[in-house]
Design a protein around this motif. Structure first.
Motif, PDB file in Angstrom:
ATOM      1  N   LEU A  33      -2.025   0.178  -3.001  1.00 13.17           N
ATOM      2  CA  LEU A  33      -3.178   0.007  -3.541  1.00 13.17           C
ATOM      3  C   LEU A  33      -4.167   0.729  -2.402  1.00 13.17           C
ATOM      4  O   LEU A  33      -5.193   1.285  -2.748  1.00 13.17           O
ATOM      5  N   LYS A  34      -3.662   0.841  -1.165  1.00 14.34           N
ATOM      6  CA  LYS A  34      -4.681   1.510  -0.151  1.00 14.34           C
ATOM      7  C   LYS A  34      -3.803   1.891   1.039  1.00 14.34           C
ATOM      8  O   LYS A  34      -2.904   1.127   1.480  1.00 14.34           O
ATOM      9  N   VAL A  40      -1.308  -1.227   1.860  1.00 10.38           N
ATOM     10  CA  VAL A  40      -1.434  -2.645   1.003  1.00 10.38           C
ATOM     11  C   VAL A  40      -0.940  -2.290  -0.174  1.00 10.38           C
ATOM     12  O   VAL A  40      -1.174  -1.122  -0.895  1.00 10.38           O
ATOM     13  N   PHE A  41       0.200  -3.274  -0.444  1.00 14.71           N
ATOM     14  CA  PHE A  41       0.763  -3.150  -1.978  1.00 14.71           C
ATOM     15  C   PHE A  41       0.557  -4.301  -2.595  1.00 14.71           C
ATOM     16  O   PHE A  41       0.453  -5.386  -2.083  1.00 14.71           O
ATOM     17  N   ARG A  42       0.450  -4.085  -3.876  1.00 17.40           N
ATOM     18  CA  ARG A  42       0.638  -5.310  -4.963  1.00 17.40           C
ATOM     19  C   ARG A  42       2.089  -5.461  -5.214  1.00 17.40           C
ATOM     20  O   ARG A  42       2.880  -4.452  -5.396  1.00 17.40           O
ATOM     21  N   PRO A  50       1.870 -12.426  -8.355  1.00 15.07           N
ATOM     22  CA  PRO A  50       1.314 -11.142  -7.807  1.00 15.07           C
ATOM     23  C   PRO A  50       1.028 -11.888  -6.444  1.00 15.07           C
ATOM     24  O   PRO A  50       0.414 -12.910  -6.127  1.00 15.07           O
ATOM     25  N   ALA A  52      -0.071  -9.654  -2.140  1.00 17.94           N
ATOM     26  CA  ALA A  52      -0.322  -8.364  -1.432  1.00 17.94           C
ATOM     27  C   ALA A  52       0.453  -8.442  -0.169  1.00 17.94           C
ATOM     28  O   ALA A  52       0.539  -9.418   0.536  1.00 17.94           O
ATOM     29  N   ARG A  54       0.995  -6.222   3.420  1.00 19.73           N
ATOM     30  CA  ARG A  54       0.084  -5.665   4.183  1.00 19.73           C
ATOM     31  C   ARG A  54       1.349  -4.967   5.168  1.00 19.73           C
ATOM     32  O   ARG A  54       1.674  -5.833   5.903  1.00 19.73           O
ATOM     33  N   PRO A  84      -8.095 -15.103   0.922  1.00 18.79           N
ATOM     34  CA  PRO A  84      -6.609 -15.057   0.832  1.00 18.79           C
ATOM     35  C   PRO A  84      -5.714 -16.011   1.683  1.00 18.79           C
ATOM     36  O   PRO A  84      -6.247 -16.321   2.953  1.00 18.79           O
ATOM     37  N   VAL A 111       2.549 -11.069   3.950  1.00 12.04           N
ATOM     38  CA  VAL A 111       2.398 -11.207   2.647  1.00 12.04           C
ATOM     39  C   VAL A 111       1.312 -12.308   2.376  1.00 12.04           C
ATOM     40  O   VAL A 111       1.251 -13.274   2.716  1.00 12.04           O
ATOM     41  N   TRP A 114      -2.440 -13.239  -3.988  1.00 10.84           N
ATOM     42  CA  TRP A 114      -3.347 -12.279  -4.899  1.00 10.84           C
ATOM     43  C   TRP A 114      -4.502 -12.972  -5.285  1.00 10.84           C
ATOM     44  O   TRP A 114      -4.630 -13.909  -5.610  1.00 10.84           O
ATOM     45  N   ASP A 239      -9.601  -9.200   2.918  1.00 11.63           N
ATOM     46  CA  ASP A 239      -9.617  -8.358   4.459  1.00 11.63           C
ATOM     47  C   ASP A 239     -10.421  -8.781   5.535  1.00 11.63           C
ATOM     48  O   ASP A 239     -11.391  -8.430   5.970  1.00 11.63           O
TER      49      ASP A 239
END
Length: 335
Positions: A33-34, A40-42, A50, A52, A54, A84, A111, A114, A239
């Protein structure tokens, strides 16, 4: 997000799967994702939910700082704030250390759950919401920010808790948290000279803050548009990578700074302040120091991009942010 070279992207995906093995979910294709401060991944947990992943930037934060970030997010979430929440590995850890290997230095991974919602906006692009909707959003954001500050004041961190400090030294000292904005690579000689003089002026202003404006404690420190998710149920804050101890006005200034050129800015600022005041005291005397913190926040971006020359357009951004900061300084009466 700029396209990454395929060999590096493949290596990054493999690195993500290496991390996911600690959560027992390595057999999937993580969705990038970023790729900026962190990668950062989904991803999806074993039960299909789901989440995230990092991958933290090597050397940016210590293990203690990352543990502390997760601890504070957990405390805020347990108190009802929409932030989160960390998800433990199969053996109960919230943070794992990944060894050096291939294209990657040793780094940490975690982790978190989501968070649904759409980012409030993107820096440099006009906000898409109607003025009436912006009032609703920023009122809710002000209330959530104030509640975060309230919860921080009531919460007692465990021994060993550590987060960076956005105080006078963290903003204007010899080694500011986001870099020496007055003498960093990429500035013109004229910019460097004016910024150096401005640094001294701002230190004097900070030293004479009125007492109410010295409200200080744990803050998010980066509540920009991309870190505020908007949905029907309100706003969510994401974040916390730069969260630490700082002036509460710094949080307010961070949220307002990039919106100052919006046509509805007057309503945005009024809504944020009204929302904040619905949960926490914020006097007129305190707000008299808001221009100072708008300038302080604008200066942080200069050092941030100078320290990351690998980012596309970093040098141009250093020059642009320096010009913007000096223009803001003049506009707000600091020169």
């Amino acid at each position: 997000m700029s396209a990454l070279p395929k060999p590096f992207r493949d290596a990054l995906d493999n690195r993500a799967r290496q991390a996911l093995a600690h959560w027992g979910i390595a057999g999937q294709e993580p969705e990038l994702l970023k790729y900026r401060e962190n990668a950062v991944f989904r991803v999806h947990l074993a039960d299909g939910r789901p989440a995230a992943l990092r991958l933290h930037r090597a050397g940016y934060h210590s293990a203690a700082a990352l543990h502390s970030e997760l601890q504070w997010m957990a405390a805020l979430g347990n108190s009802g704030l929409a932030v989160p929440q960390p998800i433990a590995t199969t053996d109960g850890r919230l943070l794992v250390a990944l060894p050096e290997g291939g294209a990657f230095a040793a780094q940490h991974a975690d982790v978190i759950n989501w968070m649904d919602g759409e980012p409030l906006g993107e820096s440099g692009k006009p906000l898409s919401h109607s003025p009436e909707r912006l009032v609703e959003i920023f009122s809710a954001l002000g209330a959530s920010m104030a509640e975060m500050h309230n919860l921080a004041d009531r919460w007692t961190p465990t021994e060993g808790f550590w987060r960076p400090t956005w105080d006078e030294d963290g903003l204007l000292g010899d080694r500011p948290l986001w870099g020496r904005f007055w003498d960093c690579e990429g500035l013109s000689p004229a910019q460097a000279m004016v910024l150096s003089a401005l640094r001294g002026d701002l230190r004097r202003h900070l030293a004479t803050l009125p007492t109410p404006a010295k409200d200080f404690g744990l803050i998010h420190a980066d509540l920009v548009r991309e870190n505020v998710l908007v949905g029907e149920a309100g706003v969510k804050l994401i974040d916390f990578d730069d969260a630490g101890y700082g002036f509460r006005l710094f949080d307010i200034a961070t949220t307002l700074l990039k919106n100052r050129r919006e046509p509805a800015y007057g309503r945005i600022e009024a809504a944020l302040i009204a929302g904040y005041r619905s949960r926490r005291a914020l006097s007129a005397e305190t707000l008299s120091s808001l221009p100072l913190f708008l300038v302080l926040r604008s200066l942080t971006y200069i050092g941030w991009f100078s320290a990351r020359p690998e980012l596309p357009g970093a040098r141009e951004r250093v020059l642009r942010y320096a010009d913007e900061a000096l223009a803001l300084t003049k506009e707000l009466g600091f020169t």
